[in-house]
Design an enzyme around this catalytic site. Structure first.
Site, short mmCIF file in Angstrom:
data_model
loop_
_atom_site.label_atom_id
_atom_site.label_comp_id
_atom_site.label_asym_id
_atom_site.label_seq_id
_atom_site.Cartn_x
_atom_site.Cartn_y
_atom_site.Cartn_z
CG ASN A 43 -0.39 0.69 2.41
OD1 ASN A 43 -0.46 1.92 2.52
ND2 ASN A 43 0.22 -0.08 3.31
CG ASN A 94 3.14 4.47 1.78
OD1 ASN A 94 3.93 4.11 0.92
ND2 ASN A 94 2.44 3.63 2.51
CB THR A 95 4.16 10.63 4.83
OG1 THR A 95 2.78 10.24 4.87
CG2 THR A 95 4.27 12.12 5.06
CG ASN A 133 4.53 1.41 9.39
OD1 ASN A 133 3.80 0.94 8.51
ND2 ASN A 133 4.26 2.54 10.01
CE LYS A 159 3.07 0.42 12.88
NZ LYS A 159 1.69 0.23 12.49
CG PHE A 184 -0.31 9.40 6.98
CD1 PHE A 184 -0.20 8.05 7.30
CD2 PHE A 184 0.64 10.28 7.49
CE1 PHE A 184 0.84 7.58 8.10
CE2 PHE A 184 1.68 9.82 8.29
CZ PHE A 184 1.78 8.48 8.59
CB SER A 199 3.92 5.90 7.21
OG SER A 199 3.43 5.80 5.88
#
Ligand SMILES: Cc1cc2nc3c(=O)[nH]c(=O)nc-3n(C[C@H](O)[C@H](O)[C@H](O)COP(=O)(O)O)c2cc1C
Length: 351
Positions: free
Chosen positions: A120, A186-187, A255, A226, A124, A184
Site C-alpha cells: 500500500n 508513504n509520506t 510498520n 512505531k 495517510f 510510514s
C-alpha cells in the site's frame, strides 16, 4: 462466514472492498444488536469474553488479550465496536493527521495473494482530527484504544513536531495510549524522523506536552513509538537509547517494509509502497529481537508484521514482544486468525 465472504470481496479492487467492509462495520457499530449479530455471523462470538488469564499488563494498561488490531485499518475511528467484537484485545486507530487529507492518488493498494501480502501507498488518507474524535465518541468506552498520530503531507518536515503536538492534544482525552508514527514509508521523508537528532527532538517535545496534559487533565497517557523494519542494528540501538532517554512507554515494531526480496518475482513487486504480510515476518521479528536485546524488557514491545498463524505470533513473543498486532493476516483470514492465536497462547499469555 468470512471464508464465504472473502472470495466475493477479493473480486473487488482492494480499496473498494476495504471501503465497503469498513462502511458496513461503521453502520453495524452504531447498534449493539447489529454488532453482536455481525460478530456471530463471522464466527467471532465465542471470543467476545476473553478468559481473564489472557489479559496482559503493559504501560499501566490492562489489555484484555494480547492480540490487537494494527493501525491503518480503521483510520477514521468509525467501526470500533464491530472490530472489537471480532475478538481483538484492543484497537490501534489512525493514523490520523491534524487536517483532513486525501492521501496519494488511486490505485494505491495491491493484493499479492500468492504471498498473502499487500502493498500500500495510501499516504495517510485521513478524515482529520475533528471528525476522527467525533467518530470515536461513539465507541464503547470499555474498549482499549491506541491512537496513532502522524503529520500532514503538506507540513514541511522541519515543522513536523507541531503536527504531532496538535495530534497529541487532539486525541489525549480519548486515548489509552498514543502511538507516534515515524515509520510510514508513504509520506515523503517521514522516516527521517527516526534519525537520532530528529527523533530526540520530537520525543522531547511530546514528553513536555504530555506532562502539561497530565497536569491539566489528571490523566497520564502512555506514548508508543512505531518504527520501520528497514533499520540496521546500529540504528535500532540508537533508537532504543533515545526511547530510554525520553522515558517512552512502549515501542511498536514494525510498520510495512520497502524491501521486496521475498516477493521479487511477483508482477506487482515493483509497485511503490509498504509491503505487509508474511514476506515482512522475518524482518519484523528480527527488529523485535534486536530491540529486546537492547531494552531487556525495560520498555514493552508490540510485535507486528506478517502474523498469519499462531506459530508466527508465538515467534514474536519469543523474540521479546509483550503484545502483538495484526493487519494483513486479518484481511486474508478474518477473525478466525485472532481465535487461533488466542487459543495457542491461552496457557502462556499474560506471563
Ligand atoms: C493498507 C494498510 C494501511 C496501513 N496504514 C497504516 C497507518 O495508517 N499507520 C500505521 O502506523 N501503520 C499502517 N499500516 C501498517 C500496519 O499497521 C502494520 O504495521 C503492517 O501492515 C505490518 O503488519 P501486518 O503484516 O500484520 O499487516 C498499514 C498497513 C496496511 C496494509
Amino acid at each position: 462466514m468470512y471464508p464465504l465472504l472473502r472470495p466475493l470481496l477479493f473480486k473487488l479492487r482492494p480499496e473498494t472492498s476495504h471501503d465497503l467492509v469498513m462502511n458496513t462495520l461503521g453502520l453495524v457499530s452504531k447498534s449493539k444488536q447489529l454488532t453482536s449479530l455481525c460478530a456471530m455471523l463471522v464466527g467471532a462470538k465465542s471470543q467476545s469474553r476473553p478468559a481473564p488469564t489472557q489479559s496482559v499488563q503493559a504501560m499501566g494498561i490492562t489489555f484484555p488479550n494480547p492480540v490487537g488490531l494494527a493501525a491503518g485499518l480503521d483510520k477514521q475511528a468509525n467501526a470500533c465496536n464491530a472490530l472489537h467484537k471480532m475478538g481483538f484485545g484492543w484497537l490501534e486507530l489512525g493514523t490520523v493527521t491534524p487536517l483532513p487529507q486525501p492521501g496519494n492518488p488511486k490505485p494505491r493498494m495491491f493484493r499479492l495473494p500468492e504471498h498473502q501480502a499487500l502493498i500500500n501507498r495510501l499516504g495517510f488518507n485521513s478524515v482529520g482530527l475533528t471528525r476522527f474524535v467525533n467518530n470515536l465518541a461513539r465507541a464503547d468506552p470499555e474498549i482499549i484504544i491506541g491512537i496513532n498520530i502522524g503529520k500532514n503531507a503538506a507540513t514541511p518536515l522541519n515543522n513536523a513536531i507541531e503536527d504531532y503536538l496538535i495530534g497529541l492534544r487532539g486525541v489525549y482525552a480519548q486515548a489509552d495510549y498514543v502511538a507516534i508514527n515515524v515509520s510510514s514509508p508513504n509520506t515523503r521523508d517521514l522516516r527521517n524522523l527516526q534519525q537520532h537528532q530528529a527523533l530526540n527532538q520530537l520525543l522531547y517535545a511530546l514528553n513536555l506536552e504530555r506532562q502539561k496534559l497530565t497536569d491539566s487533565t489528571g490523566k497520564h497517557v502512555p506514548l508508543v513509538v512505531k518504527i520501520a523494519p528497514d533499520l540496521d542494528r546500529r540504528q535500532i540501538d540508537g533508537i532504543a537509547a533515545i526511547l530510554r532517554r525520553n522515558r517512552i512507554d512502549g515501542v511498536a515494531a514494525t510498520n510495512t517494509t520497502l524491501a521486496r526480496r521475498s516477493v521479487e518475482q511477483h508482477p506487482l513487486a515493483h509497485e511503490v509502497g509498504g509491503l505487509s504480510g508474511p514476506p515482512l515476518d522475518d524482518a519484523a521479528t528480527a527488529t523485535v529481537a534486536a530491540l529486546y536485546q537492547n531494552l531487556q524488557g525495560e520498555i514493552p514491545i508490540i510485535g507486528i508484521g506478517g502474523i498469519d498463524s499462531a506459530q508466527a505470533a508465538l515467534e514474536k513473543f519469543q523474540a521479546g514482544a509483550k503484545l502483538v498486532q495484526i493487519y494483513t493476516g486479518f484481511i486474508y483470514q478474518g477473525p478466525r486468525l485472532i481465535k487461533a492465536v488466542l487459543d495457542a497462547l491461552a496457557p502462556a499469555a499474560g506471563k
